[in-house]
Structures are given as C-alpha cells and as structure tokens.
Design an enzyme around this catalytic site. Structure first.
Site, PDB file in Angstrom:
ATOM      1  N   ARG A 270      23.905  41.684  51.859  1.00  0.00           N
ATOM      2  CA  ARG A 270      22.567  41.153  51.580  1.00  0.00           C
ATOM      3  C   ARG A 270      22.605  39.834  50.825  1.00  0.00           C
ATOM      4  O   ARG A 270      21.783  38.944  51.077  1.00  0.00           O
ATOM      5  CB  ARG A 270      21.753  42.206  50.813  1.00  0.00           C
ATOM      6  CG  ARG A 270      20.269  41.916  50.765  1.00  0.00           C
ATOM      7  CD  ARG A 270      19.468  43.108  50.240  1.00  0.00           C
ATOM      8  NE  ARG A 270      19.799  43.422  48.855  1.00  0.00           N
ATOM      9  CZ  ARG A 270      19.328  44.478  48.195  1.00  0.00           C
ATOM     10  NH1 ARG A 270      18.504  45.333  48.791  1.00  0.00           N
ATOM     11  NH2 ARG A 270      19.669  44.698  46.953  1.00  0.00           N
TER      12      ARG A 270
ATOM     13  N   LYS B 199      16.662  38.259  48.512  1.00  0.00           N
ATOM     14  CA  LYS B 199      16.618  38.534  47.073  1.00  0.00           C
ATOM     15  C   LYS B 199      16.844  37.224  46.335  1.00  0.00           C
ATOM     16  O   LYS B 199      17.974  36.810  46.091  1.00  0.00           O
ATOM     17  CB  LYS B 199      17.690  39.564  46.722  1.00  0.00           C
ATOM     18  CG  LYS B 199      17.265  40.483  45.602  1.00  0.00           C
ATOM     19  CD  LYS B 199      18.152  41.696  45.499  1.00  0.00           C
ATOM     20  CE  LYS B 199      17.829  42.479  44.261  1.00  0.00           C
ATOM     21  NZ  LYS B 199      16.566  43.229  44.337  1.00  0.00           N
TER      22      LYS B 199
ATOM     23  N   GLU C 200       5.166  45.728  49.765  1.00  0.00           N
ATOM     24  CA  GLU C 200       5.946  46.374  48.701  1.00  0.00           C
ATOM     25  C   GLU C 200       5.363  45.976  47.354  1.00  0.00           C
ATOM     26  O   GLU C 200       4.315  45.333  47.292  1.00  0.00           O
ATOM     27  CB  GLU C 200       7.426  46.015  48.824  1.00  0.00           C
ATOM     28  CG  GLU C 200       7.752  44.540  48.704  1.00  0.00           C
ATOM     29  CD  GLU C 200       9.264  44.280  48.657  1.00  0.00           C
ATOM     30  OE1 GLU C 200       9.996  45.047  48.003  1.00  0.00           O
ATOM     31  OE2 GLU C 200       9.703  43.299  49.268  1.00  0.00           O
TER      32      GLU C 200
END
Ligand SMILES: *Cc1c(COP(=O)(O)O)cnc(C)c1O
Length: 342
Positions: free
Chosen positions: A82, A184, A220
């Site tokens: 990720r 992220k 989210e």
C-alpha cells in the site's frame, strides 16, 4: 531483554520518544541501504518538497507480543504494497521489494524493550513514512526523499471495554471521485482536521463522509472504513474507489467468510439503507473495530438495534476472532502473523 519501566495499561495514544528509528535516503535516483539511528530530529531545507507541497505518504501498523511470547506484526506485506501504491500516486519513488519489511523489522527489533507485554492491551505503533526532502519551489516532485520508520508505544484503544460511539453525517467531503482518497497521505488528513474538530465540538466522535459526487453513498470516516451487519446477518462494507483500502476491513471480510461462515460482501451502500442495518462499526489498525451506536444525519437519528451499551453480536464475534488471530490464540491464515525474531 529488559522491558522499559512503563505503565503499559495506562498508556494513551500519543507520541513517546523511543531509543531508535530507521532512516533511508533517496538521492541520484536510488535508495541507500538505510540504517538505524538514535537521532529523532529531521533537519530539512526551508523549501523542502514536503513543507511546500505536502509530498508525503505514510503507513500505520502495530507490533505486539503474542500469547506465546513472540513479537509479531500483522500482515506487513499489505502495508508494504500500500505505501508503494500511495507513493506512486504522489510521484514519490517506490521502495524496492523487501525494503519496507526490513525497515520495520530493524526498527521494532532495536526498540524491543518498548514492545508491550502480552495481556497489557498496549502495542508498539509503527509509523513508516516517506517525504520529499530537497528544495522545491516550482511545482514538481522532489528529487530527494527520506523514508523513516518511527515507533511509539500506545495504550489499549478501549480502556474498560468498547463502548459504542455516536457519529454524524458530515457536510464536508473527504475525497473526490478521481482524487486521492484511496491513498494513505497526510494531505487527506490535513483537510479532515477542521471537519473533525467541528464534529467533536458538536459532541460527535467521528464524521461519516458521503461520496462527494452524489452525497448518497457511504464512504468512510477520517481514518477508518465502515462495516455493517444487515438484519439477516450478512457483513457488508462500502465499495468505492475513493476510500482507503483498510487492511483490517479486508481481514474482517475474510474472517467473516472463512472463520464464521457468514456471507460477506463489498458493495455500494447508500445512506438510505444504513437505517435498516443491525450493526455498524469502524475498522482500522488502531481499534480493530469501534462499534457505532448512533448516526446523526442532520438531526435525524439512526439508532442501531445493537444499542449504546455494547458491540453488536456479529461485530463482537468478528472482533474476538480477528484479535484472537492477531494474538496467537486462534490459528492464523498463512502469512498473516509475521514474527520478528529478536
Ligand atoms: C489507515 C486508514 C484506514 C485503516 O486502514 P488499516 O489498514 O485497517 O489500518 C482507513 N481509512 C483511512 C483514511 C486510513 O488512512
């Protein structure tokens, strides 16, 4: 190895300086070998890319002690994958195969005295991050970068049991349809700060963000994915290209299917259908699952049948099974629990 004299059970979620951290530099088109250092200071040029144009990405995982005394991390290969996806999106050089896990292992190993003992509820939070370090004034990617890994011991997320929280439907947007919501990056957090401070001031623990294009679908919160349980016992999580692919959420879907024999799927979930759900939780590394008791949608309350006292029964089973796997009490799927040999 002697553990540090820390009151593990009463730690909060804050930064505590530990003895060692990892640093590797990218220069002239390549990463150096990297090393462990005691120096917690980063000295940068005033015009560093990260300071001007927020060119930085990060990861978050935990190292902890299992029931049989091993120090482990949970699925770090997925964090490695990720951070490279995040880096690629911000034109940050990716890390070569193996470098991420090597850096995490070295940093945890060097700070083994800070890994909380089994049963304390505390863990060693591991924060890998990469940022543009050379001067950049015209808008372009930096040429030099630093990859660092710091660790800090953190307390049990829920002191005295997981009490359901109340959240609100936010009027702010977190991510655009073809934006950066799925990586992220610090930039996704910078723009969430005003929204979370506002929500807290109004008495809510978190924001539920909706898709910014239609404002009808659940995305989210600022830092955790949603998980719902339908009234017929199915586990469902929102599918969207603009949410962060949570490793906890992906693991919980697997646990639901393979360990608990439940139906589980990732699909679009409208705000409208949330009122028909039996249970709701937020998933992420820090808490694994935080139960949600109530959602306030502009004054209209959505109250889940699981109530405000405890986690819903399916959420609880998911939580107990995943934490059991992480702590070594339940057999883990191949490759999920990564031991760090001290
Ligand atoms: C890190 C993060 C999560 C949780 O991901 P995990 O891999 O489960 O820790 C969820 N949403 C956002 C925006 C995040 O940054």
């Amino acid at each position: 190895m002697e553990k540090k004299d820390i009151d593990w059970g009463n730690l909060g979620f804050g930064y505590i300086k530990t003895d060692y951290r990892y640093v590797s530099n990218f220069k002239d088109g390549k990463w150096d070998d990297g090393e462990i250092t005691t120096d917690d200071k980063v000295v940068l040029n005033e015009c560093a890319g990260v300071l001007q144009y927020a060119q930085t990405v990060f990861e978050g995982l935990k190292a902890y002690t299992t029931e049989d005394g091993r120090i482990v991390t949970f699925r770090p290969d997925l964090n490695a994958e990720r951070i490279n996806q995040s880096a690629a999106r911000l034109e940050i050089p990716t890390l070569p195969e193996g470098k991420f896990i090597d850096a995490v292992e070295k940093t945890v190993k060097a700070n083994a005295a800070y890994v909380p003992p089994y049963g304390s509820g505390a863990t060693l939070y591991v924060r890998p991050y990469i940022f543009g370090s050379n001067p950049v004034i015209g808008v372009k990617p930096a040429d030099e970068y630093q990859f660092r890994v710091l660790v800090t011991p953190v307390g049990p997320y829920f002191k005295g049991g997981a009490k359901p929280i109340v959240i609100k439907v936010s009027d702010f947007d977190r991510a655009a349809p073809h934006g950066t919501g799925d990586i992220k990056a610090g930039l996704n957090y910078a723009m969430s700060l005003h929204a979370i401070v506002t929500a807290h001031a109004e008495g809510f623990a978190e924001n539920m963000y909706l898709d910014s294009a239609t404002r009808t679908k659940v995305e989210e919160t600022g830092g955790a994915n949603f998980l719902f349980v339908t009234k017929d016992g199915k586990v469902v999580t929102p599918k969207s290209k603009s949410i962060l692919p949570s490793i906890t959420r992906r693991s919980l879907i697997y646990v639901a299917k393979e360990y608990l024999g439940l139906e589980a799927e990732e699909r679009e979930i409208t705000l409208e259908e949330v009122a028909d759900m039996a249970e709701c939780g937020l998933c992420g590394t820090a808490a694994v699952i935080s139960p949600v008791g109530k959602i306030n949608d502009h004054g209209k309350e959505i109250c889940f049948p699981s109530g405000m006292e405890e986690m819903g029964p399916v959420t609880k089973k998911l939580y107990d099974t995943l934490t059991g796997i992480q702590m070594g009490r339940i057999e883990a799927p191949e490759g999920w629990v990564h031991e760090i040999k001290i």
